[in-house]
Scaffold this motif. Structure first.
Motif, PDB file in Angstrom:
ATOM      1  N   ALA A  88      34.971  56.064  48.958  1.00 33.68           N
ATOM      2  CA  ALA A  88      34.612  55.825  50.462  1.00 33.68           C
ATOM      3  C   ALA A  88      33.324  54.818  50.434  1.00 33.68           C
ATOM      4  O   ALA A  88      33.275  54.002  51.096  1.00 33.68           O
TER       5      ALA A  88
ATOM      6  N   GLU B 158      39.757  56.538  57.817  1.00 34.41           N
ATOM      7  CA  GLU B 158      39.544  57.121  59.152  1.00 34.41           C
ATOM      8  C   GLU B 158      38.835  58.547  59.176  1.00 34.41           C
ATOM      9  O   GLU B 158      38.847  59.682  59.945  1.00 34.41           O
ATOM     10  N   GLY B 159      37.835  58.466  58.131  1.00 29.02           N
ATOM     11  CA  GLY B 159      36.956  59.347  57.985  1.00 29.02           C
ATOM     12  C   GLY B 159      37.120  60.688  57.227  1.00 29.02           C
ATOM     13  O   GLY B 159      36.557  61.684  57.068  1.00 29.02           O
ATOM     14  N   GLN B 160      38.326  60.603  56.525  1.00 22.32           N
ATOM     15  CA  GLN B 160      39.041  61.688  55.794  1.00 22.32           C
ATOM     16  C   GLN B 160      38.735  61.389  54.275  1.00 22.32           C
ATOM     17  O   GLN B 160      39.273  60.572  53.824  1.00 22.32           O
TER      18      GLN B 160
ATOM     19  N   HIS C 164      39.292  57.571  50.361  1.00 24.08           N
ATOM     20  CA  HIS C 164      39.086  57.995  51.629  1.00 24.08           C
ATOM     21  C   HIS C 164      40.111  57.323  52.335  1.00 24.08           C
ATOM     22  O   HIS C 164      40.955  56.442  51.581  1.00 24.08           O
TER      23      HIS C 164
END
Ligand SMILES: Nc1ncnc2c1ncn2[C@@H]1O[C@H](COP(=O)(O)OP(=O)(O)O)[C@@H](O)[C@H]1O
Ligand SMILES: CC(=O)N[C@@H](CCC(=O)OP(=O)(O)O)C(=O)O
Length: 263
Positions: free
Chosen positions: A101, A154-156, A151
């Motif tokens: 990420a 989308e934030g995951q 990651h």
């Protein structure tokens, strides 16, 4: 083209502080561009157990439910990654610890549910890795240290096998560098007899690999490692070696070390 070494260390080396320190010193002494990728599955399993969560692995892949994702994020990106980075800094290596990420370096897709639901396990895809961005870090004098997390954009956060990350990094960067991929673990390499360190197989091609699988000489965690290694060698990586973490210093010697893969 400049040379680049991508070295991966697994859970059994990380879990043994003497071996880890010896390895990190040899890694620091390696000249030129380099990237370290670390696993730590063994430590994640130990931490899970102390928190009352039973680790579940299928074919060496961790079933990553939400509680397990929290644990592996803490263990891989925190505990293990930062300790390795601090040790490398102590040896004078300007390491920078990363998940996929950070800097959007490695994206993955959550593994689709088929017969087994692996939870928040991430699979890499074509274009997962942005080699130009990683190259900027190398040019800036940093040594990237990647843990086994990616990651989805989308934030995951997702849990991704470290052997796969190392292979995908090597393939993605082989367009920019003459890349050597080394899988370091706690044995001398691929052994003909797993209990005899003197039975090292010096070279394996795809045909011999098929035979060794059929004879069950290669099994368990070595199977996905070899699959990742052959993917790398067939996709432009100059050399792939599987060997002992203590022998990394012998990389410069012509005689080499460990098991070398050939096409
Ligand atoms: N022929 C073989 N030679 C060496 N190791 C083997 C062989 N077949 C299976 N293995 C197993 O593969 C393991 C390495 O895979 P793995 O546990 O996934 O390592 P890591 O955590 O370092 O990625 C070794 O510890 C060994 O038990
Ligand atoms: C999805 C998945 O299985 N991820 C691995 C990532 C760590 C890893 O690869 O560690 P080693 O290299 O030490 O085995 C896991 O959680 O065990």
């Amino acid at each position: 083209m400049q040379a680049l070494h991508i070295i991966k260390i697994g859970g059994n080396v990380i879990d043994n502080s003497e071996n880890l320190h010896r390895f990190l010193k040899d890694f620091t002494a390696l000249e030129g561009y380099k990237i370290l990728v670390h696993g730590g599955g063994k430590v994640a399993t130990q931490v899970s157990e102390t928190m009352g969560i039973t680790a579940k692995l299928v074919d060496g892949r961790r079933i990553t439910d939400i509680d397990t994702l929290r644990i592996v994020t803490m263990v891989y990106a925190g505990l293990i990654n930062k300790n390795i980075v601090a040790q490398l800094q102590r040896y004078g290596n300007n390491a920078i610890g990363l998940t996929g990420a950070d800097g959007d370096f490695i994206r993955a897709k959550k593994r689709p549910v088929k017969t087994i639901d692996y939870g928040f396990a991430g699979d890499l895809f074509d274009g997962s890795i942005n080699p130009e961005n990683i190259s900027k870090l190398l040019d800036g004098g940093f040594t990237p240290v990647f843990c086994a997390l990616t990651h989805d954009g989308e934030g995951q956060m997702l849990n991704t096998n470290a052997d796969t990350i190392a292979s995908a990094l090597a393939v993605a960067l082989s367009g920019l560098y003459e890349t050597t991929l080394v899988y370091c673990f706690e044995k001398k390499g691929v052994l003909q007899d797993i209990n005899d360190e003197e039975s090292l197989i010096r070279e394996i091609n795809p045909e011999r690999y098929e035979k060794l699988k059929t004879e069950q000489i290669i099994h368990s965690g070595m199977l996905p490692k070899m699959d990742n290694a052959f993917t790398a060698i067939s996709c432009g990586v100059k050399a792939v070696i599987i060997g002992h973490s203590d022998d990394l210093g012998r990389l410069k010697n012509k005689s080499g070390f460990g098991t070398r893969l050939s096409k």
